[in-house]
Design an enzyme around this catalytic site. Sequence first.
Site, short mmCIF file in Angstrom:
data_model
loop_
_atom_site.label_atom_id
_atom_site.label_comp_id
_atom_site.label_asym_id
_atom_site.label_seq_id
_atom_site.Cartn_x
_atom_site.Cartn_y
_atom_site.Cartn_z
N ARG A 139 22.49 37.40 21.50
CA ARG A 139 21.03 37.42 21.56
C ARG A 139 20.48 36.21 22.30
NH1 ARG A 139 21.01 37.61 15.17
NH2 ARG A 139 22.93 38.69 15.78
N ASP A 190 28.09 32.11 16.53
CA ASP A 190 28.69 33.42 16.77
C ASP A 190 27.61 34.50 16.97
OD1 ASP A 190 30.77 35.19 17.18
OD2 ASP A 190 31.07 35.60 15.05
N LYS A 239 35.52 32.58 14.94
CA LYS A 239 36.00 33.81 14.32
C LYS A 239 37.43 33.62 13.84
CE LYS A 239 33.48 36.88 17.55
NZ LYS A 239 32.62 37.63 16.61
#
Length: 461
Positions: free
Chosen positions: A312, A308, A238
Amino acid sequence: MLPNLVDAAEGEAVSLIPLSKTTLEAWRAAAVPAQRAWVEAHGFAAESGRTLVLPGEGGRVAAVLVGLEGPLDIWAFGGLPTSLPAGTYALADSVEAETATAAAFGWALGGYHFSRYKGPERAPANLVWPRAADRAAVERAASATALVRDLVNTPANDLGPAELATAAEGLAKEFGARFSVITGDELLTRNYPMIHAVGRASSRAPRLIDIEWGDPSAPKVTLVGKGVCFDSGGLDLKDAAGMLMMKKDMGGAAHALGVARMVMMARLPVRLRVLVPAVENAVSGDAFRPMDVYRSRKGLTVEIGNTDAEGRLVLCDALEEASSETPEIIIDFATLTGAARVALGTDLPAMFSNHDATADALSAASRRVDDPLWRLPLWQPYNRLLKSGIADVNNAPDTRFGGAITAALFLERFVAPAVPWVHIDLYAWNGADRPGRPKGGEAMTMRAVYALLEERFGGRH
């Protein structure tokens, strides 16, 4: 338990008078002329959250009028502990139960301050417990909200996977629940490879937190919470702005623990299980890579389209374990996608479900207790976006569209079709100060979820 709600005032308490636009006229008709004139002069029209102090003799405060949108207007009371003068306030005994409960809950939230590193500017004003309030419900919801806020507000240097496990263990001990944790390479031995893959790059070992509570013969309810204690994005790093609030990426875990607290405080007749995969998504020579392929606990192979999209991945192993026991319901909480925020904004969590009756019941509960969420579809044609050329599924489609839906579809593959499942994609954060809702970590949908569980299982003995 709630420090700014007291059983009795030391001295005379100032009267709080909640008024809606429909009840204001009746109050004005019964008020003494001086108070009526005062209200008219200040243009008080009982708008939600607006207050008006009525002066008394000798410069004292005689009473405070509080504008309400309706009987469940929690936030009308949220700013009062810090906006009213210090002291103790009280509602009249004639105030109806719904409003009394909303007032007590709003007051409790308005007195919250994350004080681990910095104290409050002033002590909050007190409220005498309203006679008609559902005190047990207020204490459940307020203490669970404080737990979520405290956990989400704590920075990652003081809340990594180990510290999150310690917080969960403390909750388990408080209610006599069984606690266990699988840590580090034991995750591979016990077949939780996706949790291990995401968390192995950090110097702080990944782990799966497991709490069990209740009568083994009671209906099984399983909560799962995403516990990414900090998300750098991994090798798909990020930027600075994207990383700024990533201490809150364990907000789903905090919510699972918060709902568990409410369930255990109420002693709902359920067999509760809470699963929290706790990791830090870090960068090192051992980090998992884009285009790596891993075999999940279920046996499905997963190609890494983006490191990223790690939430999940840790959830899929936990959901497979949750499904293996065929509980009556699985509810997972996760700060999962920016796409859900683009679709619904920061205040409205997205809800997905494979079971229409459960989704409808949760939506109804959210409206009943004024704890909003909004159902989005598990649109099956979008499964095509998750296809991989070399594995059973890709974790991150090569498109910016429908991201919340494709994330939910990914998770659905790891839930047994016969098990009613709810996935809640939430923000867990207030971006600015509002009455009763300070900037920082926030609990969302917990009261709605608890209301659903109480409605569905609370009458069973």
